[in-house]
Design an enzyme around this catalytic site. Structure first.
Site, PDB file in Angstrom:
ATOM      1  N   ASN A   1      14.541  39.810  44.949  1.00  0.00           N
ATOM      2  CA  ASN A   1      15.139  38.565  44.455  1.00  0.00           C
ATOM      3  C   ASN A   1      14.380  38.104  43.217  1.00  0.00           C
ATOM      4  O   ASN A   1      13.152  38.260  43.123  1.00  0.00           O
ATOM      5  CB  ASN A   1      15.201  37.473  45.542  1.00  0.00           C
ATOM      6  CG  ASN A   1      13.886  37.130  46.183  1.00  0.00           C
ATOM      7  OD1 ASN A   1      12.985  37.974  46.282  1.00  0.00           O
ATOM      8  ND2 ASN A   1      13.746  35.909  46.647  1.00  0.00           N
TER       9      ASN A   1
ATOM     10  N   GLU B   1      14.169  34.712  40.970  1.00  0.00           N
ATOM     11  CA  GLU B   1      14.559  33.302  40.928  1.00  0.00           C
ATOM     12  C   GLU B   1      14.458  32.743  39.513  1.00  0.00           C
ATOM     13  O   GLU B   1      13.950  33.392  38.600  1.00  0.00           O
ATOM     14  CB  GLU B   1      13.693  32.508  41.911  1.00  0.00           C
ATOM     15  CG  GLU B   1      13.920  32.982  43.341  1.00  0.00           C
ATOM     16  CD  GLU B   1      13.260  32.108  44.382  1.00  0.00           C
ATOM     17  OE1 GLU B   1      12.393  31.282  44.037  1.00  0.00           O
ATOM     18  OE2 GLU B   1      13.636  32.264  45.563  1.00  0.00           O
TER      19      GLU B   1
ATOM     20  N   CYS C   1      19.893  37.601  44.103  1.00  0.00           N
ATOM     21  CA  CYS C   1      19.382  38.111  45.381  1.00  0.00           C
ATOM     22  C   CYS C   1      18.919  39.560  45.235  1.00  0.00           C
ATOM     23  O   CYS C   1      19.381  40.298  44.355  1.00  0.00           O
ATOM     24  CB  CYS C   1      20.467  38.075  46.448  1.00  0.00           C
ATOM     25  SG  CYS C   1      20.934  36.440  47.006  1.00  0.00           S
TER      26      CYS C   1
ATOM     27  N   GLU D   1      19.626  42.087  47.093  1.00  0.00           N
ATOM     28  CA  GLU D   1      20.699  43.058  47.312  1.00  0.00           C
ATOM     29  C   GLU D   1      21.460  43.331  46.033  1.00  0.00           C
ATOM     30  O   GLU D   1      21.788  44.469  45.703  1.00  0.00           O
ATOM     31  CB  GLU D   1      21.678  42.523  48.377  1.00  0.00           C
ATOM     32  CG  GLU D   1      21.084  42.358  49.754  1.00  0.00           C
ATOM     33  CD  GLU D   1      20.493  40.987  50.003  1.00  0.00           C
ATOM     34  OE1 GLU D   1      19.930  40.382  49.041  1.00  0.00           O
ATOM     35  OE2 GLU D   1      20.581  40.501  51.134  1.00  0.00           O
TER      36      GLU D   1
ATOM     37  N   CYS E   1      26.568  38.300  48.158  1.00  0.00           N
ATOM     38  CA  CYS E   1      26.158  39.712  48.144  1.00  0.00           C
ATOM     39  C   CYS E   1      27.137  40.574  48.944  1.00  0.00           C
ATOM     40  O   CYS E   1      27.444  41.705  48.557  1.00  0.00           O
ATOM     41  CB  CYS E   1      24.737  39.866  48.680  1.00  0.00           C
ATOM     42  SG  CYS E   1      23.496  39.244  47.508  1.00  0.00           S
TER      43      CYS E   1
HETATM   44  N1  THU Z   1      17.849  35.868  49.076  1.00  0.00           N
HETATM   45  C1  THU Z   1      18.010  37.200  48.878  1.00  0.00           C
HETATM   46  O1  THU Z   1      17.419  37.787  47.968  1.00  0.00           O
HETATM   47  N2  THU Z   1      18.828  37.869  49.721  1.00  0.00           N
HETATM   48  C2  THU Z   1      19.470  37.309  50.790  1.00  0.00           C
HETATM   49  O2  THU Z   1      20.172  38.011  51.494  1.00  0.00           O
HETATM   50  C3  THU Z   1      19.339  35.893  51.059  1.00  0.00           C
HETATM   51  C4  THU Z   1      18.534  35.111  50.107  1.00  0.00           C
HETATM   52  C5  THU Z   1      16.918  35.135  48.198  1.00  0.00           C
HETATM   53  C6  THU Z   1      17.546  34.184  47.242  1.00  0.00           C
HETATM   54  C7  THU Z   1      16.401  33.210  47.001  1.00  0.00           C
HETATM   55  O3  THU Z   1      15.566  33.738  45.985  1.00  0.00           O
HETATM   56  C8  THU Z   1      15.628  33.208  48.301  1.00  0.00           C
HETATM   57  O4  THU Z   1      16.042  34.381  48.996  1.00  0.00           O
HETATM   58  C9  THU Z   1      15.862  31.988  49.168  1.00  0.00           C
HETATM   59  O5  THU Z   1      17.212  31.751  49.324  1.00  0.00           O
END
Ligand code: THU
Length: 142
Positions: free
Chosen positions: A43, A45, A54, A56, A96
Site C-alpha cells: 500500500n 498512502e 492498496c 493489491e 480491489c
Molecule cells: N489496504 C490495502 O492495502 N489493502 C486492503 O485490502 C485493505 C486496505 C490499505 C489501504 C490503507 O493504506 C491502509 O490499508 C488502511 O486502510
C-alpha cells in the site's frame, strides 16, 4: 513449501515496503501468474487520503504495466496488519475486488489472505482462501 505458502511469504516480504504514515496499517500483496512469475506490491498512502493505493492494486498494476493481461493470473495473496505489529486478516477491499475482476475470470482467480502470524513451530501462515467470484458476486462488467 506449497505454492500458496510461498505466495504468502512473498506478500509478507512486500509488506516490508509499505508506505503507510497515515494509517499505520502495512499491507503487502503478491500475485502468482499461471507461468509461475510473481508480482509484488504494497500500500502507498498519500496526504490526500483518497489518493492511497492498496497493496493489491499496486501488485496488479505492476503486472499489467509489465504487459500481463486477463487469463494469465492464478492467485493473489495478501498480508496485512499494524506496521511493526502482528499480521491480522486483511481481505481485499471492494475497489480491489472490482479491479481484479477486470483482469481475471472471477471463477478462476484464487484470493488468499493471512489471518495471523506464522505458526511458531511449522512456520505455516494461517490463511483464508476464496475465489474472486465468492468475494465479488455481481461485479460490474461492460
Ligand atoms: N489496504 C490495502 O492495502 N489493502 C486492503 O485490502 C485493505 C486496505 C490499505 C489501504 C490503507 O493504506 C491502509 O490499508 C488502511 O486502510
Amino acid at each position: 513449501m506449497t505454492e500458496y505458502a510461498q505466495l504468502l511469504a512473498e506478500a509478507m516480504r512486500a509488506r516490508e515496503n509499505s508506505y503507510c504514515p497515515y494509517s499505520g496499517f502495512a499491507v503487502g500483496a503478491a500475485i502468482l501468474m499461471k507461468d509461475g512469475a510473481v508480482y509484488r506490491g504494497c500500500n502507498v498512502e498519500n496526504a490526500s487520503y483518497g489518493a492511497t493505493n492498496c497493496a493489491e492494486r499496486t501488485a496488479l498494476f505492476t503486472a499489467v504495466a509489465d504487459g500481463r493481461r486477463r487469463g494469465e493470473f492464478a492467485a493473489i495473496a495478501v498480508a496485512g496488519g499494524p506496521k511493526d505489529g502482528e499480521l491480522r486478516a486483511c481481505p481485499p477491499c471492494g475497489i480491489c475486488r472490482q479491479v481484479l475482476s477486470e483482469f481475471a475470470d472471477p471463477e478462476e482467480l484464487f484470493v488468499l489472505w493471512a489471518t495471523g502470524e506464522p505458526d511458531g513451530e511449522s512456520g505455516e501462515v494461517p490463511c483464508e482462501v476464496h475465489t474472486l467470484a465468492e468475494l465479488l458476486p455481481g461485479g460490474f462488467a461492460l
